[in-house]
Design a protein around this motif. Structure first.
Motif, PDB file in Angstrom:
ATOM      1  N   MET A   1       0.845  -1.164   0.000  1.00 43.03           N
ATOM      2  CA  MET A   1       0.000   0.000   0.000  1.00 43.03           C
ATOM      3  C   MET A   1       0.895   1.234   0.000  1.00 43.03           C
ATOM      4  SD  MET A   1      -2.898   1.184   2.769  1.00 43.03           S
ATOM      5  CE  MET A   1      -3.461  -0.475   2.945  1.00 43.03           C
ATOM      6  N   GLU A   2       0.525   2.224  -0.828  1.00 45.93           N
ATOM      7  CA  GLU A   2       1.331   3.435  -0.905  1.00 45.93           C
ATOM      8  C   GLU A   2       0.437   4.660  -1.028  1.00 45.93           C
ATOM      9  OE1 GLU A   2       2.412   3.396  -5.609  1.00 45.93           O
ATOM     10  OE2 GLU A   2       3.563   2.084  -4.292  1.00 45.93           O
ATOM     11  N   LYS A   3       0.991   5.809  -0.758  1.00 52.75           N
ATOM     12  CA  LYS A   3       0.253   7.069  -0.795  1.00 52.75           C
ATOM     13  C   LYS A   3      -0.332   7.302  -2.187  1.00 52.75           C
ATOM     14  CE  LYS A   3       0.720  11.924   0.223  1.00 52.75           C
ATOM     15  NZ  LYS A   3       1.593  12.997   0.642  1.00 52.75           N
ATOM     16  N   ASN A   4      -1.553   7.828  -2.247  1.00 54.52           N
ATOM     17  CA  ASN A   4      -2.311   8.152  -3.460  1.00 54.52           C
ATOM     18  C   ASN A   4      -2.862   6.941  -4.191  1.00 54.52           C
ATOM     19  OD1 ASN A   4      -2.194  10.971  -3.234  1.00 54.52           O
ATOM     20  ND2 ASN A   4      -0.148  10.988  -4.108  1.00 54.52           N
ATOM     21  N   GLN A   5      -2.638   5.743  -3.681  1.00 53.52           N
ATOM     22  CA  GLN A   5      -3.235   4.541  -4.260  1.00 53.52           C
ATOM     23  C   GLN A   5      -4.742   4.570  -3.994  1.00 53.52           C
ATOM     24  OE1 GLN A   5      -1.576   0.952  -2.646  1.00 53.52           O
ATOM     25  NE2 GLN A   5      -2.915  -0.368  -3.810  1.00 53.52           N
ATOM     26  N   ILE A   6      -5.539   4.153  -4.973  1.00 52.71           N
ATOM     27  CA  ILE A   6      -6.982   4.078  -4.787  1.00 52.71           C
ATOM     28  C   ILE A   6      -7.354   2.613  -4.618  1.00 52.71           C
ATOM     29  CG2 ILE A   6      -9.241   4.482  -5.831  1.00 52.71           C
ATOM     30  CD1 ILE A   6      -8.032   6.930  -7.194  1.00 52.71           C
ATOM     31  N   HIS A  23     -10.215  -2.960   6.632  1.00 53.31           N
ATOM     32  CA  HIS A  23      -8.951  -3.712   6.624  1.00 53.31           C
ATOM     33  C   HIS A  23      -8.589  -4.032   5.182  1.00 53.31           C
ATOM     34  CE1 HIS A  23      -8.977  -4.105  10.947  1.00 53.31           C
ATOM     35  NE2 HIS A  23     -10.284  -4.330  10.847  1.00 53.31           N
ATOM     36  N   TYR A  24      -7.308  -3.850   4.849  1.00 55.06           N
ATOM     37  CA  TYR A  24      -6.811  -4.094   3.503  1.00 55.06           C
ATOM     38  C   TYR A  24      -5.421  -4.703   3.612  1.00 55.06           C
ATOM     39  CZ  TYR A  24      -5.571  -3.174  -1.372  1.00 55.06           C
ATOM     40  OH  TYR A  24      -5.202  -3.300  -2.689  1.00 55.06           O
ATOM     41  N   GLU A  25      -5.260  -5.908   3.094  1.00 60.83           N
ATOM     42  CA  GLU A  25      -3.976  -6.619   3.113  1.00 60.83           C
ATOM     43  C   GLU A  25      -3.355  -6.643   4.511  1.00 60.83           C
ATOM     44  OE1 GLU A  25      -1.521  -4.901   0.065  1.00 60.83           O
ATOM     45  OE2 GLU A  25      -2.720  -5.780  -1.536  1.00 60.83           O
ATOM     46  N   GLY A  26      -4.174  -6.898   5.521  1.00 62.27           N
ATOM     47  CA  GLY A  26      -3.690  -7.018   6.884  1.00 62.27           C
ATOM     48  C   GLY A  26      -3.477  -5.710   7.615  1.00 62.27           C
ATOM     49  N   MET A  27      -3.711  -4.580   6.958  1.00 62.81           N
ATOM     50  CA  MET A  27      -3.557  -3.275   7.596  1.00 62.81           C
ATOM     51  C   MET A  27      -4.923  -2.675   7.896  1.00 62.81           C
ATOM     52  SD  MET A  27      -0.462  -1.369   5.596  1.00 62.81           S
ATOM     53  CE  MET A  27      -0.546   0.053   6.650  1.00 62.81           C
ATOM     54  N   THR A  28      -4.991  -1.911   8.975  1.00 61.92           N
ATOM     55  CA  THR A  28      -6.209  -1.176   9.302  1.00 61.92           C
ATOM     56  C   THR A  28      -6.177   0.147   8.554  1.00 61.92           C
ATOM     57  OG1 THR A  28      -6.266  -2.183  11.481  1.00 61.92           O
ATOM     58  CG2 THR A  28      -7.551  -0.174  11.188  1.00 61.92           C
ATOM     59  N   VAL A  29      -7.309   0.492   7.942  1.00 62.52           N
ATOM     60  CA  VAL A  29      -7.410   1.747   7.193  1.00 62.52           C
ATOM     61  C   VAL A  29      -8.544   2.575   7.800  1.00 62.52           C
ATOM     62  CG1 VAL A  29      -7.741   2.815   4.939  1.00 62.52           C
ATOM     63  CG2 VAL A  29      -6.634   0.580   5.094  1.00 62.52           C
ATOM     64  N   VAL A  40     -16.605   1.510  -0.318  1.00 59.99           N
ATOM     65  CA  VAL A  40     -16.135   2.762  -0.915  1.00 59.99           C
ATOM     66  C   VAL A  40     -14.839   2.550  -1.678  1.00 59.99           C
ATOM     67  CG1 VAL A  40     -17.197   4.148   0.906  1.00 59.99           C
ATOM     68  CG2 VAL A  40     -14.837   3.439   1.156  1.00 59.99           C
ATOM     69  N   LYS A  41     -14.584   3.448  -2.625  1.00 62.49           N
ATOM     70  CA  LYS A  41     -13.267   3.557  -3.242  1.00 62.49           C
ATOM     71  C   LYS A  41     -12.603   4.722  -2.538  1.00 62.49           C
ATOM     72  CE  LYS A  41     -14.028   1.644  -7.777  1.00 62.49           C
ATOM     73  NZ  LYS A  41     -14.018   1.892  -9.224  1.00 62.49           N
ATOM     74  N   ALA A  42     -11.420   4.477  -1.984  1.00 62.34           N
ATOM     75  CA  ALA A  42     -10.746   5.490  -1.176  1.00 62.34           C
ATOM     76  C   ALA A  42      -9.312   5.699  -1.638  1.00 62.34           C
ATOM     77  CB  ALA A  42     -10.768   5.065   0.290  1.00 62.34           C
ATOM     78  N   ARG A  43      -8.863   6.951  -1.503  1.00 59.76           N
ATOM     79  CA  ARG A  43      -7.473   7.311  -1.827  1.00 59.76           C
ATOM     80  C   ARG A  43      -6.670   7.343  -0.533  1.00 59.76           C
ATOM     81  NH1 ARG A  43      -5.096   9.729  -6.140  1.00 59.76           N
ATOM     82  NH2 ARG A  43      -7.127  10.209  -7.021  1.00 59.76           N
ATOM     83  N   ILE A  44      -5.544   6.641  -0.532  1.00 60.75           N
ATOM     84  CA  ILE A  44      -4.673   6.597   0.637  1.00 60.75           C
ATOM     85  C   ILE A  44      -3.976   7.950   0.799  1.00 60.75           C
ATOM     86  CG2 ILE A  44      -2.683   5.470   1.702  1.00 60.75           C
ATOM     87  CD1 ILE A  44      -5.184   3.701   1.480  1.00 60.75           C
ATOM     88  N   LEU A  45      -4.082   8.519   1.993  1.00 61.31           N
ATOM     89  CA  LEU A  45      -3.459   9.820   2.279  1.00 61.31           C
ATOM     90  C   LEU A  45      -2.143   9.676   3.021  1.00 61.31           C
ATOM     91  CD1 LEU A  45      -6.604  11.789   3.494  1.00 61.31           C
ATOM     92  CD2 LEU A  45      -5.567  11.813   1.230  1.00 61.31           C
ATOM     93  N   LYS A  46      -2.085   8.761   3.989  1.00 60.40           N
ATOM     94  CA  LYS A  46      -0.896   8.600   4.826  1.00 60.40           C
ATOM     95  C   LYS A  46      -0.771   7.141   5.225  1.00 60.40           C
ATOM     96  CE  LYS A  46       0.603  11.627   8.115  1.00 60.40           C
ATOM     97  NZ  LYS A  46       0.472  12.404   9.360  1.00 60.40           N
ATOM     98  N   VAL A  47       0.422   6.589   5.115  1.00 59.13           N
ATOM     99  CA  VAL A  47       0.673   5.194   5.466  1.00 59.13           C
ATOM    100  C   VAL A  47       1.667   5.137   6.614  1.00 59.13           C
ATOM    101  CG1 VAL A  47       1.484   2.961   4.632  1.00 59.13           C
ATOM    102  CG2 VAL A  47       0.268   4.486   3.074  1.00 59.13           C
ATOM    103  N   LYS A  48       1.287   4.438   7.677  1.00 57.54           N
ATOM    104  CA  LYS A  48       2.161   4.182   8.814  1.00 57.54           C
ATOM    105  C   LYS A  48       2.515   2.692   8.806  1.00 57.54           C
ATOM    106  CE  LYS A  48       2.085   8.289  10.708  1.00 57.54           C
ATOM    107  NZ  LYS A  48       3.267   9.075  10.948  1.00 57.54           N
ATOM    108  N   LYS A  49       3.201   2.221   9.822  1.00 61.77           N
ATOM    109  CA  LYS A  49       3.658   0.830   9.856  1.00 61.77           C
ATOM    110  C   LYS A  49       2.508  -0.169   9.894  1.00 61.77           C
ATOM    111  CE  LYS A  49       7.042  -2.120  12.065  1.00 61.77           C
ATOM    112  NZ  LYS A  49       8.066  -2.230  13.100  1.00 61.77           N
TER     113      LYS A  49
END
Length: 58
Positions: A1-6, A23-29, A40-49
């Protein structure tokens, strides 16, 4: 998962700050202005660990 990915998410819960939780690929969003039961279709703004923040695109 990376920033600006939809990505497509199914919102399952609300956080204490009233953000939708998914939850997406084991990460909480955390998605702003999303409610449980929505898909929903969402744009990633910030990714933490272990989690990420997103906003609704559609």
């Amino acid at each position: 998962m990376e920033k600006n990915q939809i990505i497509k998410l199914e919102i399952t819960d609300l956080s204490y700050e009233a953000m939708g939780v998914a939850h997406y690929e084991g990460m909480t969003v955390f998605v702003n202005n999303a409610l449980p039961g929505e898909t929903v279709k969402a744009r990633i703004l910030k990714v933490k660990k272990h989690f990420a923040f997103a906003k609704i695109e559609q």
